[in-house]
Enzyme design. Structure first.
Site, short mmCIF file in Angstrom:
data_model
loop_
_atom_site.label_atom_id
_atom_site.label_comp_id
_atom_site.label_asym_id
_atom_site.label_seq_id
_atom_site.Cartn_x
_atom_site.Cartn_y
_atom_site.Cartn_z
N GLU A 1 -3.19 -5.55 -13.54
CA GLU A 1 -2.29 -5.85 -14.65
C GLU A 1 -2.36 -7.33 -15.05
OE1 GLU A 1 1.08 -2.36 -14.07
OE2 GLU A 1 1.56 -4.38 -13.36
N GLU B 1 -2.35 3.88 -12.08
CA GLU B 1 -0.95 3.87 -11.66
C GLU B 1 -0.17 4.74 -12.63
OE1 GLU B 1 1.08 0.15 -10.96
OE2 GLU B 1 -0.74 -0.82 -10.24
#
Length: 488
Positions: free
Chosen positions: A191, A385
């Site tokens: 991220e 995720e």
């Protein structure tokens, strides 16, 4: 007749991060990481991520002086360090084809500046990868997942300093050299876009060391250094592991306009373009022109060294991976109700339900994200995720989590629809296949797993592992390669 199964070689599995599961924070020569500074704060609103994730020079000093894990759950995790064989066996029982995990930088280079790696740390990960190979679980390895050396944060204010690029490259080079025979799939930064939401966690930036008016400028420079490091490491992997695949990793924050008012549509468009910017650089090898214009208009200048543009252009990624938990809306109305998501606040969408933590549940948004990303980049995709944090009731060894099964079932159906419409989705790894310490709030009570770990927010418990109802459900999904989704 429509094929009800996922593609033949689809990689079903789960995803974890070293700082949220390993524990053993002071074992085997491991150094302190930024994650070891994260505290569990029981008296703070669990939906207020800024309160949980804000780190100051003062709080760092206090944490370094505390040699226990009492208020620092990420120091103890779920003790995967000592339970990894048991946990991998449970993943195998579920049928995992793959497991996404990260390598704790400070287990290999305790301060980040050593010239030779810590062999005890190398030995641990070699043992994990050997066991995964024995069990036929394909690793997807993240090199930087919110666990950079604290020493680099304190000495250089993290990624703001260009010297950290060399330190990360040295660490990554050792990982590629030593683990390359076990690992084909690599992710550089988890991220990477999160640097603006939590600069300390993502990039070791201690904000109170910088004048407030200079903070954004420094964050953009640190982000640039991570882009450069990612490109250099992509080159290293391609050179040293012939069949390696290197991907970028994006927080997919799907945003809808709250209304069809043109201003809401414009604000939403810009928000989604900004979200894609981080993948644009790593896929296309250059900054988007409109992003550069926006940065310039705000008086921010990113310093490029002589060969930076060439490094980015020549070392682009092979696939795109992303996290997807929720969607949100956008509105010009400053009084619009807001709700939390993945370390963000967004306008609440009246058409969606929410988890116990206020994250809006939107399976259709996952399909939209897949179509958008594949249309934009035309590269293979991995969902690395996805999941829901919930309060699970532990009743005499049983956990009846039908709400979790319902969540995954609807998301998987949307994945299948996207694949049927032409999206090249090659892997899915649920976030937290086993309960772990929450990234944002450092809680254990915010449970994600198919496997329950008997430990509470304060570290009390037996650390025994128990299978939830969802364990057997996911096992059946993998066994039938998705066909079970359509059996009533």
């Amino acid at each position: 007749m429509t094929n009800l199964k996922f593609p033949e070689n689809f990689l079903w599995g789960g995803a974890v991060a070293a700082n949220q599961i390993e524990g053993a924070w002071n074992v085997g020569g491991k150094g302190l990481s930024v994650a070891d500074m994260a505290t569990y704060k029981p008296n703070i609103d669990n939906k207020d991520y800024s309160a949980h994730m804000t780190i100051t020079s003062e709080s760092i000093a206090e944490a370094m002086a505390d040699e226990t894990d009492t208020f620092f759950p990420k120091r103890r995790g779920i003790d995967f360090y000592h339970h990894y064989k048991e946990d991998l066996a449970l993943f195998t029982e579920m049928g995992f084809k793959t497991l996404r995990l990260s390598i704790a930088w400070t287990r290999i280079f305790p301060t980040g500046e050593e010239l030779e790696p810590n062999e005890e740390g190398i030995k641990f990960y070699e043992s994990v990868f050997k066991e995964m190979k024995r069990l036929n679980i394909e690793p997807i390895v993240t090199l930087s997942h919110y666990e950079m050396p604290l020493a680099l944060s304190i000495k250089y204010n993290g990624w703001i300093d260009r010297r950290v690029v060399d330190d990360f490259t040295r660490f990554s080079d050792v990982c590629i050299e030593r683990f390359g025979k076990y690992v084909k799939y690599w992710l550089t930064f988890n991220e990477i876009d999160s640097i603006f939401r939590h600069p300390f966690t993502t990039a070791g930036i201690i904000s109170d060391k910088i004048k407030e008016e200079d903070l954004e400028q420094n964050i953009y420079q640190a982000l640039h250094h991570q882009f450069i490091a990612s490109a250099i490491v992509t080159k290293l992997a391609h050179e040293k592991i012939p069949d390696s695949q290197v991907g970028c990793m994006l927080t997919k924050l799907m945003t809808y306009p709250l209304t069809c008012a043109p201003i809401d549509v414009e604000l939403t468009l810009k928000k989604n373009l900004e979200n894609n910017f981080y993948a644009d650089v790593q896929v296309k090898g250059e900054y988007p022109k409109m992003i550069l214009k926006d940065i310039t208009n705000r008086g921010i200048t990113i310093k490029f060294e002589e060969h930076d543009a060439q490094i980015l252009k020549e070392n682009t990624v092979d696939f795109i991976s992303f996290s997807y938990y929720m969607s949100m809306a956008e509105s010009a109305d400053t009084n619009a109700e807001r709700t939390p998501g993945n370390t963000v606040l967004g306008v609440k969408n009246p058409y969606l339900s929410s988890t116990d933590w206020g994250w809006q549940i939107d399976p259709k948004g996952l399909k939209i994200s897949l179509i958008e990303l594949y249309d934009r980049y035309n590269l293979p995709l991995m969902i690395v995720e996805n999941g829901m944090g919930a309060v699970d009731v532990f009743d005499d060894g049983a956990i009846h989590d039908e709400y979790r099964i319902a969540y995954f079932k609807e998301h998987f159906k949307q994945m299948k629809e996207a694949i049927d419409e032409g999206v090249d989705l090659i892997a899915y790894t649920s976030w937290g296949p086993i309960d772990l310490v929450s990234a944002g709030t450092s809680q254990m009570s915010k449970r994600y797993g198919f496997i329950y770990v008997d430990v509470d927010d304060e570290g009390k418990g037996t650390y025994e592992r128990y299978k939830k109802d969802s364990f057997y459900w996911y096992q059946k999904i993998i066994e039938t390669n998705g066909e079970e989704l359509f059996n009533n």
